[in-house]
Design an enzyme around this catalytic site. Structure first.
Site, PDB file in Angstrom:
ATOM      1  N   GLU B  81    -110.551 -21.067  48.597  1.00  0.00           N
ATOM      2  CA  GLU B  81    -109.734 -20.491  47.682  1.00  0.00           C
ATOM      3  C   GLU B  81    -108.274 -21.665  47.574  1.00  0.00           C
ATOM      4  O   GLU B  81    -107.401 -20.827  46.600  1.00  0.00           O
ATOM      5  CB  GLU B  81    -110.088 -19.256  47.030  1.00  0.00           C
ATOM      6  N   HIS B 100    -102.338 -14.567  47.445  1.00  0.00           N
ATOM      7  CA  HIS B 100    -103.738 -14.022  46.802  1.00  0.00           C
ATOM      8  C   HIS B 100    -104.373 -12.359  47.141  1.00  0.00           C
ATOM      9  O   HIS B 100    -104.606 -12.982  48.846  1.00  0.00           O
ATOM     10  CB  HIS B 100    -105.004 -15.381  47.172  1.00  0.00           C
ATOM     11  N   HIS B 102    -105.726  -9.340  47.494  1.00  0.00           N
ATOM     12  CA  HIS B 102    -107.087  -8.471  47.429  1.00  0.00           C
ATOM     13  C   HIS B 102    -106.802  -7.299  47.978  1.00  0.00           C
ATOM     14  O   HIS B 102    -107.831  -6.209  47.929  1.00  0.00           O
ATOM     15  CB  HIS B 102    -107.881  -8.815  49.039  1.00  0.00           C
ATOM     16  N   HIS B 171    -111.417  -9.225  41.126  1.00  0.00           N
ATOM     17  CA  HIS B 171    -111.485 -10.008  42.535  1.00  0.00           C
ATOM     18  C   HIS B 171    -110.028  -9.731  42.949  1.00  0.00           C
ATOM     19  O   HIS B 171    -110.170  -9.480  44.130  1.00  0.00           O
ATOM     20  CB  HIS B 171    -111.129 -11.442  41.954  1.00  0.00           C
TER      21      HIS B 171
END
Lengths: 262, 262, 262, 262
Positions: B81, B100, B102, B171
């Site tokens: 990604e 990113h 999580h 996500h």
């Protein structure tokens, strides 16, 4: 995805790491357990003696036949619920590792009939809908909640069916996949999915109703493929084993002087 | 607020610290990642190889061009990604660092359509309203949830727009700001805002309805300025890096004998 | 209950321990702070330089006058919100220690108007009803949420009134008592009361309505007396300081050979 | 299941371990305590001096008669609420260990009248329905919430009745069983049951009503038997004591070279 090329000592070492990971991440507590099929003898499985997974050592790993008899009849006390493992291995030749999860986040779903479905990429591998096994259904006259023989184990395995996870009412869950590392990954993913779904159900209520957006079947399939590839299982296994205190085998040192590779 | 005066080794060291901080605080788990723009070459960015952020070392940091090709084509496996990063750097010349996230607390908001707005001073920098990107909207025929090419990355960057954060359905989120430390601050602030907003939504329900009091636009603007000043970012960075196990560079010792200065 | 018999070095050492305790227990995070009145000069207070409480050392403790000017004008950067402390000390001669709490559990109450009242014995000392201060009420034209001057500090002190705690909308709380150890105890008690009250509000909703049973005024008064006695404050202080990594002064060893005293 | 065969030093050592376990697992915090009946003199019990359980040492253990007078009248300060222990030992000859739990998850149930019943296998031993004791019922004119004399202790013991646990309004719970290890097991099980039941009540609400599936009386009885056997108490005790930092006595090393026993 299978561990069938491992030697027995490698398998035992990985199984100990899996025990420690599951203890450290909260998938199991004082109770719960994880097993793997014997790498050379598919009619046997490896499982700790009766001990909390978070403190299991290589010395604790025992061998059982698929009827869950210990190969060494004079060995130490084994888990009462080892039949979960034996019965799943008998019913599912594709399965090479089984976890009996005690993750606390799971239990509220099992006693309220709340459907367990994946809503998060990392939980895709739990499958589209995780069934709930209630021991009362097949055994209305039993006193116990526990899977302590082949009859209750076979009943659980039937509810698991072809899936990778099965909730157990008032108890926890059973996770079964083709490899030890995949079983750890699905066990952790199921636990976090339960935490997230609890919150999502309540946010839905607070927002006046509606429906949680679960992963679609196609998203489940394609994301599971990624999770079971080298960027999924291997990365997570390395991370969780480091967190649980294990150090990896020394890698050949890369002969690079620069901090960032160009 | 930019890191553009850093040398490459300084940048790499800070990026490793950011990885460890985000792992330690729970913004990322086995998955998720954080990058920064190359301090000397704005057409490149720095990002770890495919490894969990909590265990990243300086040896793991790689360089990528803005199409997310590794500069060293023979280097180790990179994140699938990474296109999240490349596409945001292409679309946003003002952005010098991308995370990113999580963080588990975020996901329930993304699958219930619950608006994410700041309610806490420390979360002001997430912006007035954080958009939700759902990969299904632009790619109804895709199977995956993941951002694995320029097309999906560009779609995500469009939803991010001029903001500093964008939720991702099922996500997590993407955070993008002018500096590495600001990206870490906003990533942590977004995570805690989600925890607090979950509780606030439920308290509102329990009290019979009404509306959560979010920060006003003026409060967001003025508090963000303070957060991005020396009493915000620098204090938090020192604290979080100490918590994650890093020791600061030795400071010149102040020649003071008294315990409390007068 | 006052610390007025302490020397300055003893006071500084206790203030460092309080900083570490509050950081370790989660009352403060990267932000928030705790102060005490100077043990010999009631027109001054002691407070760390701008640093996260969890990493404060004796070298960081500064002195301020009650207008919140640092006594050493050339000292390091101080907290922007130190006016919280100065204004409370000016308004309340009975107060010898002030904490600005950032406990996450508090914030949802401040943005939903949920009354904060004690329901747990250990939280009795927060008082019968904790007021909420909203900076918008007195300063509708201000942009900021923060207490950065005497005007905003005095407004907060007015809402605090004669009490020991005051919630701050979108921000946290201020706790003020006659001693450092009492301020720590009330700060921790307020945080846990918020966690418990959140759950109690939701259980009430789930049970179809009704009213949480708070402590009565008499229970508050009598339990607070016990909490502020040697079986309360001192026991908790020893425990929390050990958890935060401090070791107590060596005690005179009791000359007892038996394990259990008869 | 009784500890009556222990010597006094063994009992004291186990009681210290129980203190540390309960502190580490969160059953007690700065407050709360655990006792056991003297192994040789049933008219006495062993309990720490006034100290947080998580830091208790062997030197801290005192002896009391069943009226809760310290046997050594010149000893250190004892817990104000030691009468909980004395009164239960007087009323219940079958009880050999008592815990006064401060587990935070319990309190919301006590102030909302939410019934506490077991829904999880590991919590079976809390009994079919745990009563709530409210000090106001028997002592409407008392100011305090605390059990500080024989009258309040006897009232609590009456509500406990023949059971193994009793909730205390605005306070916590009292757990009483035939052995120290069983008391620890039930105390931990009660805490987790509260966490799970909180979530189950809310999921029921979110799903539009219905009823949580508690354990049946038969399941309670049969699962409690397993929990109190060697695969329950002993396994959990080993695990929790290792987590709390204790090392077991060295075991005779098994003379086995293989990793997995055959």
């Amino acid at each position: 995805m299978t561990d069938s090329k491992q030697t027995l000592p490698q398998a035992v070492r990985d199984l100990v790491i899996a025990n420690r990971i599951l203890g450290h991440e909260g998938v199991v507590d004082a109770f719960g357990h994880v097993s793997m099929r014997h790498p050379e003898r598919p009619d046997r499985y490896l499982l700790s003696r009766s001990r909390s997974p978070g403190v299991v050592t290589e010395d604790d790993i025992l061998q059982f036949d698929l009827d869950s008899n210990p190969v060494d009849a004079d060995g130490p006390l084994s888990y009462a619920e080892r039949f979960i493992h034996g019965c799943v291995y008998k019913a599912r030749p594709d399965v090479n590792s089984v976890c009996h999860s005690h993750a606390h986040a799971l239990v509220p779903f099992t006693v309220t009939g709340t459907p367990m479905r994946p809503l998060w990429a990392m939980s895709a591998a739990i499958g589209d809908a995780v069934p709930i096994w209630d021991i009362r259904d097949d055994f209305p006259d039993r006193d116990t909640l526990l899977v302590v023989d082949d009859a209750t184990g076979a009943s659980l395995a039937r509810t698991l069916g072809h899936g990778s996870a099965c909730m157990m009412r008032g108890h926890g869950a059973t996770i079964a996949t083709a490899s030890l590392k995949a079983t750890v990954l699905v066990s952790v993913g199921l636990m976090y999915n339960a935490d997230m779904l609890f919150r999502a159900e309540l946010l839905t209520l607070a927002r006046g109703g509606g429906q949680v957006t679960y992963l679609s079947e196609r998203e489940i399939r394609s994301t599971t493929e990624v999770l079971f590839g080298p960027r999924g299982i291997d990365r997570a296994w390395e991370y969780w084993s480091l967190r649980a205190g294990f150090r990896p085998e020394p890698e050949p040192r890369r002969a690079v002087g620069f901090l960032a590779r160009e």
